[in-house]
Design an enzyme around this catalytic site. Sequence first.
Site, PDB file in Angstrom:
ATOM      1  N   TYR A  24      43.578  52.767  86.659  1.00 24.17           N
ATOM      2  CA  TYR A  24      42.373  51.962  88.099  1.00 24.17           C
ATOM      3  C   TYR A  24      43.101  50.812  88.206  1.00 24.17           C
ATOM      4  CZ  TYR A  24      38.021  49.038  89.239  1.00 24.17           C
ATOM      5  OH  TYR A  24      37.263  48.148  89.553  1.00 24.17           O
TER       6      TYR A  24
ATOM      7  N   ALA B  76      27.398  54.100  99.234  1.00 23.25           N
ATOM      8  CA  ALA B  76      26.438  53.209  99.044  1.00 23.25           C
ATOM      9  C   ALA B  76      24.880  53.948  98.446  1.00 23.25           C
ATOM     10  CB  ALA B  76      25.824  52.957 100.727  1.00 23.25           C
ATOM     11  N   ASN B  77      24.727  54.825  97.815  1.00 25.28           N
ATOM     12  CA  ASN B  77      23.552  55.168  96.978  1.00 25.28           C
ATOM     13  C   ASN B  77      23.594  54.474  95.925  1.00 25.28           C
ATOM     14  OD1 ASN B  77      26.780  56.680  96.254  1.00 25.28           O
ATOM     15  ND2 ASN B  77      25.187  57.130  94.273  1.00 25.28           N
ATOM     16  N   THR B  78      24.724  53.761  95.246  1.00 22.24           N
ATOM     17  CA  THR B  78      23.383  53.278  93.863  1.00 22.24           C
ATOM     18  C   THR B  78      24.695  51.811  94.133  1.00 22.24           C
ATOM     19  OG1 THR B  78      24.170  52.971  91.617  1.00 22.24           O
ATOM     20  CG2 THR B  78      25.847  54.318  92.504  1.00 22.24           C
ATOM     21  N   GLY B  79      25.186  51.035  92.836  1.00 18.14           N
ATOM     22  CA  GLY B  79      25.197  49.702  92.472  1.00 18.14           C
ATOM     23  C   GLY B  79      25.469  48.407  93.615  1.00 18.14           C
ATOM     24  N   ILE B  80      26.682  48.175  93.844  1.00 16.07           N
ATOM     25  CA  ILE B  80      27.065  47.328  94.587  1.00 16.07           C
ATOM     26  C   ILE B  80      26.690  48.045  96.042  1.00 16.07           C
ATOM     27  CG2 ILE B  80      28.708  45.933  95.409  1.00 16.07           C
ATOM     28  CD1 ILE B  80      30.436  45.480  93.228  1.00 16.07           C
ATOM     29  N   GLY B  81      27.535  48.668  96.490  1.00 16.13           N
ATOM     30  CA  GLY B  81      27.092  49.519  98.157  1.00 16.13           C
ATOM     31  C   GLY B  81      25.713  50.065  98.364  1.00 16.13           C
TER      32      GLY B  81
END
Length: 323
Positions: free
Chosen positions: A206, A52-57
Amino acid sequence: MTWELNDVVCNPVWLVSTVILGLVVRSQRRGSWDPRACKVELKGKTAIVTGANTGIGKFIALDFARRGARVILACRNEARGNAALREIRELSGNADVHLRLVDLSSLKSVQEFAATILGEEKQLHILVNNAGASGLPQGLTADGLEISFATNHVGPFLLTNLLLDLLKSSAPARIVNVSSANHQRGQVDLSHFHGKNLSYRTDVVYNHTKLHNVLWTNELARRLKGTDVTANSLHPGIVMTEVMRHYSWKLRFIFNLIGFFFFKTAEEGAASTIYCAVSEETEGISGKYFDSDCALVLPSPTARDPALAVKSFEYCEKLTSKL
């Protein structure tokens, strides 16, 4: 590739054509479901968002905070986690947002994180397994797991299992697993979990992990029938995030150049996850797969194989049962 990067990016016709077409696409881009139009409140609810520290999260966590939830940011990097924490608190006006550290590639770290949550939280209504990475270097973790499989699948699998009783006691509750349309190119080979028989061409590992995400979600949903806890997986879209941070600068340059015009922003990419986690339309729906436009779609035939789902699930249980 038969062309050189400089031949492409320095070609004025290519550049102008890309920019014009990209601007048109960008101006017409619309999501089928807008989180801002959804009036669902989450006051009195607790949510965990990994990565949750970047991007979508970060945008998922921000949305939950704006709805009044108690939000726990599950992040690996403390400095970046604290920066996201301050930003989300400021933008949402919600002080009930907290940072807890976890490294999903380490089963010990996942155990410690889950123990902290179980010791601190009396309820958990939403668990979003968002964290993931592509292009991680070849190697094994201290647990003997291939690093991408540990980070993208086994870590989230263990975390969810450890928090399952808390989710059940807080029901209705929702588990949302961020997969990818790339799962369609994935394969199931249990030796992959230990770094064997793997190709490290772009995205190949991935893709395998994202297929296991969908299989796991389907079997988890089957096992959760009657508990009022749902589990769904989704494709967030092709999104401008840091998921390719482990690739070469040339690939990142092309990705970012094209992506600026054609790909979703991180905020737009968060929509399908938020839809699965909070919308009234998905209440009670479980064991399903959603695309980047929040539409219910079928995953690949392999991902829909129930016997394969059981096989993958039980193998991950075996990997984590020794803890």
